[in-house]
Design a protein around this motif. Sequence first.
Motif, short mmCIF file in Angstrom:
data_model
loop_
_atom_site.label_atom_id
_atom_site.label_comp_id
_atom_site.label_asym_id
_atom_site.label_seq_id
_atom_site.Cartn_x
_atom_site.Cartn_y
_atom_site.Cartn_z
N LYS A 21 0.83 -1.21 0.00
CA LYS A 21 0.00 0.00 0.00
C LYS A 21 0.87 1.26 0.00
O LYS A 21 0.66 2.19 -0.79
CB LYS A 21 -0.91 -0.03 1.24
CG LYS A 21 -1.94 1.06 1.32
CD LYS A 21 -1.59 2.18 2.25
CE LYS A 21 -1.49 1.75 3.71
NZ LYS A 21 -1.17 2.94 4.57
N GLN A 22 1.85 1.28 0.87
CA GLN A 22 2.71 2.46 0.97
C GLN A 22 3.52 2.67 -0.31
O GLN A 22 3.66 3.78 -0.81
CB GLN A 22 3.66 2.33 2.16
CG GLN A 22 2.94 2.63 3.49
CD GLN A 22 3.80 2.34 4.71
OE1 GLN A 22 4.79 1.62 4.60
NE2 GLN A 22 3.42 2.88 5.85
N LYS A 23 4.04 1.55 -0.85
CA LYS A 23 4.86 1.65 -2.06
C LYS A 23 4.03 2.07 -3.28
O LYS A 23 4.50 2.84 -4.13
CB LYS A 23 5.58 0.33 -2.31
CG LYS A 23 6.70 0.05 -1.31
CD LYS A 23 7.42 -1.27 -1.61
CE LYS A 23 8.63 -1.46 -0.70
NZ LYS A 23 9.40 -2.69 -1.06
N ASN A 84 8.47 -4.24 -9.67
CA ASN A 84 9.43 -4.36 -8.56
C ASN A 84 8.73 -4.59 -7.23
O ASN A 84 9.15 -5.42 -6.43
CB ASN A 84 10.27 -3.08 -8.45
CG ASN A 84 11.36 -3.01 -9.51
OD1 ASN A 84 11.69 -4.02 -10.13
ND2 ASN A 84 11.88 -1.81 -9.75
N ILE A 85 7.66 -3.85 -7.00
CA ILE A 85 6.95 -3.94 -5.72
C ILE A 85 6.44 -5.37 -5.49
O ILE A 85 6.69 -5.97 -4.43
CB ILE A 85 5.78 -2.93 -5.65
CG1 ILE A 85 6.32 -1.49 -5.63
CG2 ILE A 85 4.87 -3.20 -4.45
CD1 ILE A 85 5.25 -0.41 -5.84
N SER B 54 -5.64 4.96 3.63
CA SER B 54 -6.29 4.49 4.86
C SER B 54 -7.47 3.56 4.56
O SER B 54 -8.14 3.69 3.53
CB SER B 54 -6.80 5.71 5.65
OG SER B 54 -7.71 5.31 6.65
N ASN B 55 -7.70 2.60 5.46
CA ASN B 55 -8.89 1.74 5.34
C ASN B 55 -9.79 1.87 6.58
O ASN B 55 -10.60 0.99 6.86
CB ASN B 55 -8.48 0.28 5.09
CG ASN B 55 -7.65 -0.28 6.24
OD1 ASN B 55 -7.39 0.42 7.22
ND2 ASN B 55 -7.24 -1.54 6.13
N GLU B 56 -9.65 2.99 7.26
CA GLU B 56 -10.40 3.15 8.51
C GLU B 56 -11.83 3.63 8.31
O GLU B 56 -12.68 3.44 9.17
CB GLU B 56 -9.64 4.06 9.47
CG GLU B 56 -8.45 3.32 10.08
CD GLU B 56 -7.55 4.22 10.90
OE1 GLU B 56 -8.01 5.29 11.34
OE2 GLU B 56 -6.37 3.85 11.10
N GLU B 57 -12.10 4.25 7.18
CA GLU B 57 -13.47 4.70 6.91
C GLU B 57 -14.13 3.80 5.88
O GLU B 57 -13.47 3.03 5.18
CB GLU B 57 -13.44 6.14 6.38
CG GLU B 57 -13.06 7.16 7.45
CD GLU B 57 -13.38 8.57 7.02
OE1 GLU B 57 -14.58 8.88 6.86
OE2 GLU B 57 -12.44 9.36 6.83
N SER B 58 -15.45 3.90 5.77
CA SER B 58 -16.17 3.15 4.74
C SER B 58 -15.81 3.71 3.37
O SER B 58 -15.66 4.92 3.19
CB SER B 58 -17.68 3.30 4.95
OG SER B 58 -18.03 2.78 6.21
N ILE B 59 -15.66 2.80 2.40
CA ILE B 59 -15.21 3.16 1.05
C ILE B 59 -16.07 2.40 0.04
O ILE B 59 -16.42 1.24 0.26
CB ILE B 59 -13.74 2.74 0.82
CG1 ILE B 59 -12.81 3.41 1.83
CG2 ILE B 59 -13.29 3.04 -0.61
CD1 ILE B 59 -11.38 2.85 1.82
#
Lengths: 114, 114, 114
Positions: A21-23, A84-85, B54-59
Motif C-alpha cells: 500500500k505504501q509503495k 518491482n513492488i 487508509s482503510n479506517e473509513e467506509s469506502i
Amino acid sequence: MPYIQTKVNVEITREKEKNIKQKLGKAIELIPGKSEKWLMLSFQDNSNLYFKGSNEESIAFIEVKIFGKADNKEYDSLTKEITNIFSQELNIKPSQIYIKYEEVEHWGWNGSNF
Amino acid sequence: MPYIQTKVNVEITREKEKNIKQKLGKAIELIPGKSEKWLMLSFQDNSNLYFKGSNEESIAFIEVKIFGKADNKEYDSLTKEITNIFSQELNIKPSQIYIKYEEVEHWGWNGSNF
Amino acid sequence: MPYIQTKVNVEITREKEKNIKQKLGKAIELIPGKSEKWLMLSFQDNSNLYFKGSNEESIAFIEVKIFGKADNKEYDSLTKEITNIFSQELNIKPSQIYIKYEEVEHWGWNGSNF
C-alpha cells in the motif's frame, strides 16, 4: 483519481499489504498530477488465477485506472516500479505479472464528475 | 447492456442489497435506452479497500459499464444518484465514493454481439 | 496479452474449471495472434450477481481484455464460442451470459510495456 486493483493467487499478510500500500502510494506519483491523496486501492489475495494454462506458480494481475491520460514513458516507469513492488514483496516473478492500464474519461467523486 | 459492479469495504445485508438493487435498477434509466431489463449487477461487500492510504473509513468503488456512449449530463445525473444510494443505504460519505464509467464497443449477449 | 475474467453465481468444481480453462485457451485463438501462451485467467465462482433484477437463475459475466484491437467478425466468433463453453460446462443459458470486451493500449509484462 487513480485506482489500482491487485489480484494475486498467493496470500498477502497484513504486514505485506501495508508495505505494498505504501509503495503503490509512492509509485503513483510517476504519473504527473497523481498521488496517494486521490488513490484508491483494492486487494484480492488468494485469487483463482491461471497463466499460460497453469496455476502452479505465483501470478499477479494488476489493473491501473486513471482519470485522463499519460505518456508511454510514464506508463513504462510505473510498470517497472509496480513490477518491482510485487516481485520484492510477494516473490512473484516479473514474467508472471501483468499490469493493465485504463484511461478513464468519466469519473465521479463526492456526488459529481471530474 | 449496462453492468454495475459494487465494491465496498463494509457488509451489505440481504435487505440492504435488495434496496440497492432496486434503486440501481431505477437509476440506470438516467442513461437513455437503459433499464433494469438489461442491467447486470455484481456485489462484493467486505472488500479490502484503501482510500488516501487508509482503510479506517467506509469506502465504495462503483464501476458502471455501458454499451455505447452517453452525454456528460447523463453521467452527472447518474453519479449524483448512485452516490445518494450508497450514502443513504450504507452510510458511506460521498467523499469516500468513486464511480468510474466505461463505454464499451463490443458486448456479447445470448451468443452474439450487439 | 489477453486476460479473461469469469464471474458466475454458481459453483465451479475443480473438474469444470479445468475444462473451462482448457476450452478458453483454445477459444482465444479466434483472435489473431492470441494464444494460451499469453493468456491469463481469473475465476470468481459463487459471485453475487443479479440480471434483470433477479438472482434466481444462473448468471455469467465474462470480461475479455486484449492488448490491441480485433475485428467485429473475430469478436463475434469468440462470443459464440465462450457462450458455448459456459452453456455446456455450467448449464448457464446463453440469454443469461454477458461477454464484455476491452481493447487495451497500455499493457505491462515482465517489467516493461508491450
